[in-house]
Design an enzyme around this catalytic site. Sequence first.
Site, PDB file in Angstrom:
ATOM      1  N   PRO A 286     103.134  59.697  40.445  1.00 14.88           N
ATOM      2  CA  PRO A 286     104.293  59.361  41.171  1.00 14.88           C
ATOM      3  C   PRO A 286     104.651  57.631  41.137  1.00 14.88           C
ATOM      4  O   PRO A 286     103.974  57.085  41.386  1.00 14.88           O
ATOM      5  CB  PRO A 286     103.015  59.469  42.047  1.00 14.88           C
TER       6      PRO A 286
ATOM      7  N   LYS B 175     104.893  53.528  47.991  1.00 14.50           N
ATOM      8  CA  LYS B 175     104.105  54.209  47.239  1.00 14.50           C
ATOM      9  C   LYS B 175     102.836  53.956  47.986  1.00 14.50           C
ATOM     10  O   LYS B 175     101.646  55.451  47.356  1.00 14.50           O
ATOM     11  CB  LYS B 175     103.741  54.694  45.851  1.00 14.50           C
TER      12      LYS B 175
ATOM     13  N   HIS C  99      89.232  67.399  38.245  1.00 13.67           N
ATOM     14  CA  HIS C  99      88.877  66.116  38.571  1.00 13.67           C
ATOM     15  C   HIS C  99      89.036  65.781  39.957  1.00 13.67           C
ATOM     16  O   HIS C  99      89.448  64.272  40.624  1.00 13.67           O
ATOM     17  CB  HIS C  99      89.913  65.112  37.775  1.00 13.67           C
TER      18      HIS C  99
ATOM     19  N   ARG D   4      92.431  59.774  36.137  1.00 14.73           N
ATOM     20  CA  ARG D   4      92.070  58.474  35.298  1.00 14.73           C
ATOM     21  C   ARG D   4      91.799  57.211  36.413  1.00 14.73           C
ATOM     22  O   ARG D   4      90.996  56.779  36.182  1.00 14.73           O
ATOM     23  CB  ARG D   4      93.650  57.753  35.749  1.00 14.73           C
TER      24      ARG D   4
ATOM     25  N   ARG E  88     113.839  34.740  42.409  1.00 10.32           N
ATOM     26  CA  ARG E  88     112.639  34.496  41.881  1.00 10.32           C
ATOM     27  C   ARG E  88     112.781  34.359  40.388  1.00 10.32           C
ATOM     28  O   ARG E  88     113.950  33.955  39.930  1.00 10.32           O
ATOM     29  CB  ARG E  88     111.943  35.797  41.419  1.00 10.32           C
TER      30      ARG E  88
END
Length: 317
Positions: free
Chosen positions: A2, A61, A105, A128, A185
């Site tokens: 995702p 997320k 799972h 996972r 950065r």
Amino acid sequence: MPELPEVEVVRRGLARWVRGRTITSVDILDPRSIRRHALGPEDFAGNLEHATVLDVVRRGKFLWMPLAMEGTPAHEPGTGVALMAHLGMSGQLLMQDPHVPDEKHLKVRLRLSEADGMPEQLRFVDQRIFGGLFVTSLVPTADGGPGGLAEAPLPEIAGEAAHIARDPLDPHFSFEDFYRKLKSRRTGLKRALLDQGIISGIGNIYADEALWRARLHYARATDTLRRADALRVVEAAREVMSDALAAGGTSFDSLYVNVNGDSGYFARSLDAYGRTGQPCRRCAEAGLAGVIKREQFMNRSSHTCPVCQPRPRNGRW
DNA sequence: AACGCGACCTGCGAGC
DNA sequence: TGCTCGCAGGTCGCGT
């Protein structure tokens, strides 16, 4: 699996099924999926049992469900508790009826109070185990709350998500903030796009897609990036992710919350990711011979067209 | 202070 | 058949 569009699809679907319902019991089938809950499985379950889900919100997320605890009549801002979920690479949140056999799972099962015609279980399935669930406190924030896509954002955010920048689909996303961070950065553009503290929601697929659409190379130095280039890559990310969101949205009416970003539905629309060795569509249209190539970068794959996304010299242009 | 790498996991397909 | 290798869409923590 995702990235932002997939997580937002889950958030919307979930909100429909769980808002206002009370958690009646918790089964932890694999404690590794709640390892981020420092106080252990009993504390995790104890916090959730008899709590009522107020909403489902998201920042990048990270997805969480603010909870009303039993015997706490009013919600005091800044004192909230939430069930946090991160899907990692392979996590799924599924609404299921009790008679549906456990998924291979299946890691955590929440049973919910009965509600007319709604599935009784919320299941966390994760192959996972990079994702997980944990209970966390909400902290006050002055920046308007989790994400603009929540229907009723609360003025507080889960502590673990406080460092996450807004995503390009968030109405409160600020290009100026993004551009300022980018310029400060000393790093490559793709690394910056994947840095959830600079801009959130973008993962490996959509980073490659956004860079392809903006005709920029992943190693382009961020501190030399012109405003127009930065704007182009943000717009590209916004477009590709909102297209994907629209495609994922077609499964809203299925019984369970669809997390299958890999169902192939949007995969056909990708221009760079996973197209190694195939002609670059933009080049083909222009009569050029660009072929998408795959390179290792940051221990993962990057897909570019060497013709329309040339590698910058000295990381510059 | 910021960057960049390895660790955290399981499963699948390719190649031998 | 069965082994090994490489690969998979994310995040965190530690060493530099």
